[in-house]
Enzyme design. Sequence first.
Site, short mmCIF file in Angstrom:
data_model
loop_
_atom_site.label_atom_id
_atom_site.label_comp_id
_atom_site.label_asym_id
_atom_site.label_seq_id
_atom_site.Cartn_x
_atom_site.Cartn_y
_atom_site.Cartn_z
N CYS A 100 0.83 -1.21 0.00
CA CYS A 100 0.00 0.00 0.00
C CYS A 100 0.86 1.26 0.00
O CYS A 100 1.49 1.55 -0.99
CB CYS A 100 -0.98 -0.06 1.18
SG CYS A 100 -2.34 1.10 1.02
N HIS A 114 -3.59 -5.61 1.02
CA HIS A 114 -2.88 -5.81 2.30
C HIS A 114 -2.77 -7.31 2.65
O HIS A 114 -3.69 -7.84 3.28
CB HIS A 114 -3.63 -5.10 3.43
CG HIS A 114 -3.47 -3.62 3.40
ND1 HIS A 114 -2.47 -2.97 4.08
CD2 HIS A 114 -4.19 -2.66 2.77
CE1 HIS A 114 -2.57 -1.67 3.88
NE2 HIS A 114 -3.61 -1.45 3.09
N GLU A 168 -1.06 -8.58 4.98
CA GLU A 168 -0.99 -8.76 6.44
C GLU A 168 -2.39 -8.76 7.07
O GLU A 168 -2.57 -9.23 8.18
CB GLU A 168 -0.09 -7.69 7.08
CG GLU A 168 -0.72 -6.32 7.35
CD GLU A 168 -0.86 -5.46 6.11
OE1 GLU A 168 -0.62 -5.94 4.99
OE2 GLU A 168 -1.22 -4.27 6.27
#
Lengths: 234, 739
Positions: free
Chosen positions: A86, A203, A205
């Site tokens: 990002c 994302h 994560e």
Amino acid sequence: MKVAIIQFPGSNCDFDTLHVLNKVMNVKANLVWHKSDDLRDYDAVILPGGFSYGDRLRAGIIAAYSPVMKEVRRMAKDGYPILGICNGFQILIESGLLPGALLRNSSLKFICKWVNLSVISNKAIFTHKIKKNNLLRMPIAHNEGRYFIEEDDLKELYKRDQIVLKYADEYGKINGRSNPNGSIDNIAGICNDEGNVFGLMPHPERASEKLLSPFDSDDGKMIFSSMIEYVKER
Amino acid sequence: MVALNSILVELTEDEIKEAKRMLGREPNNLELAMIDAEWSEHCSYKSSKPVLKQLPTKGPRVIIGPGYDAGVVDVGDGYVVTLHIESHNHPSAIDPYGGAATGIGGVLRDILCMGTRPIALLDSLRFGNIEESTHSRWLFKHVVRGISDYGNCVGVPTVAGEVEFDDCFERNCLVDVVCLGLGKIKDLVLAEAKYPNDSVILVGGSTGRDGIHGVTFASRVLTEKSDEERSAVQIPDPFMKKLIIEATLEAIATGHVRGLKDLGGGGLTCGLSEMADKGGCGIDLELSRVHLREKDISPIEIMISESQERMVFIIEQGYEKEVCEIFDKYELPYSIIGKVTDSGKLIVKMNGSELASLPAKVVANAPIIYRKAVEPDYIKKIRIVEKPSLPSNLSSVLLKMLSCPSIASKSWVYEQYDHEVGVRTVVKPGQGDASVLRLPNGTFLAIKADGNSKHCYIDPYNGSAGCLSEACRNLVSVGAEPLAFVDHLQFGNPGNPEVFWTFKESVRGLADYSKAIGLPCIGGKVSFYNEDKVKNMAIKPSPVIAAIGRIEKQEWITTMNFKHYGNHIVILGETKPEMGGSEYYEYIHGLTGGIAPRIDFDKEKATMHAVLDAIRKGLVKAVHDVSKGGIAVALAEMCISGGIGASVDCSKIPAHDLRIDELLFSETHSRFIIETDDASIDEFLSIMKKASIAYNIIGKVGGDTLKFNKNKEELISIPLSDLKDSWLNSIPKCMGENE
């Protein structure tokens, strides 16, 4: 192995990335303040998401001039895995480590939602263990994620297999309807010619634990485990 | 407003007399301006204090209740959560983007200054008719964008909220923000200056003229001139706030932060005097040390400026350097502006010469105003209305209900908010009746905000209790046991006895409900003067509730989408002809009036316990509470989110002699719709039977159509795709984004 997660003023996915590496992937990782000028202890670098310098001037551009980026450039040149998520992707682009530009979403609004990503290339260290055309589910959350590149350079990206991820629908179809932000050719992530520097808007994560996924999936883990296996085999 | 020695204050003649009595002398201009800020309605609660006393504030898990910046609740294993609610109504009405953004800034600081990390935001928003009013669309669009830009940048997820539309909010939009914090009991810090010689350090943004008279601006009604008061709206800086959050949490970890306060309403004046008053000390302040944004700013302006992103730290003597190194790391401006003393006074100096000396206790001792309360005439009249005629095509009525902006999907709003950052959001916006976050000790926390000004207008007592009831039902629906709540009470001018009556009734409703259910109130806010002189319109009484609940085990987390073909649909609770303030009366028939839903506290409690019991025994596949739009809308939402149809027999719905539209659209409280399977149905029903509540199996999940029959007659039949289209696309269409 040990991973450096760089903290810029305004980074906000730093702790999340640390959590996933430590607790989900069981890998050593440290938060490294952006003023550091020595990353020699580390085997890989992650530039996490967030709003470095509050997106002032242009997302990622001020962070691109942080002291730590000199070391990141060195490691990129030496073939270490460098991952930009990002805002981290925006920083990689602003620092010239990846080509193209990230513009404001075509809707002119911030978009936070889960998307499907089709794996186009496994040239990147971060996808080399994932089969082509696999679908990965991850959330996006950005205001400036519309990837753009001049036509000649786009051809070059295709030629060199640097387009890693594209936005797709739930069946893997890549079309206008499955494009959340107006990116050229639905591009969600690209790598450099060597495959060691990779940036993506979604994302991973946030998509590494089934508990947090509306689809009971943990596809984000595949990005990190590809990186980890690469470092171990290196 | 009184003009006194060339400065303007809002204090009344009586209040000025009282100030003189407390000081034993004439206050000077600076002191008068300081007292003016401290005694504004916004800071002093001088009208609401005596009424708020009714609310229960104690509970087994409550560590800190009302009176501090946020309430604190024990969630086990040494962890606490903090909860607070704020609004930025007046600022958002004239500068929607900046007003909404700074509203978040304020509530984040309240959570932070307890020593806890902000981990979630919620937004409760109220606007005028966005289908017809360009002004309301403008407010809506920019308020959402302000929240999005600020919340996303600061890295705190916006996990839930609600939006209501009503003509009464045309100019006075309501922008409520709730913040949830997470920390450890041992790290809690209070807003107190307790130890003489400790240093007072001002950290963060420079002090400027923005936000001058913010509190007094908030304590007036809006007029044509309000647009000229933009300087009363502060300037947001989420990037600075993010740095302040990280620096503050690092500073607390040193163990030398002995007091912490955010500067919000009333600026340095209120912040410092509150700390000194609570700690039983005094503070000597040197104004020349305050870092300023502009040069020729007067002492009065410095003392009452509400410039954003400022925190006051009380640091143990001798450890200033250690703590300031952390501020240096984050390149945050700071200045050591004073010392804690044992004088009991807030003494303001400029280059050593004394400008003001006020007893710290002045702030806590605003003269209470005992307001008159008179039941408004409209209340009795509005209860009796003639039933509207029964529409012939109920399918089209249901589709229209689904497209009603107050009911339609709010994905246009929540997709603009980062609701994932922090990797804690387990149940996300749109998935369940409340959001669910994971906590570090393996348990889960559910959170939801609710309001219903249409019910509260018709019946402030039951309407307000109903808001709290809806919040609790939403928590129960995701499998959580309600722990505590905060309230934000928003009304018109309290000087109007009719407005004040609605305020008193509203608090009485909340108090009765919370006492009956055993739910403590751990904080809140009061916002009066939500009226505008231009249209001569006060808002409808609008309490907004934010409630939190605890889920001990992951397998208890429940969502609202229908899961499997062939499963049973059960309704709990009796449906009554309580149509007053319902979306059906208001949106379909344009009718304001009738009997608003009332709560039977015993039934409410029994129903919630029974639902939790069934969830914990693993007997439940999906739960949705019945609220806005009634049973028909609740079922449609379960179908849309599950991507599967359902068929329901209306004759099975427990009720006494209701007309079909009442059965489908009544908003009676204490009702849930449950999906359960063949293996669980018997045990499920026996729990409901034991709880002595009304219940019945009303239909089955399956197909790609939502059907309502009565006995054999088909009343409604709508394909899933049409339901989706009405519900999902309504708000984007209103906002001119046709897809």
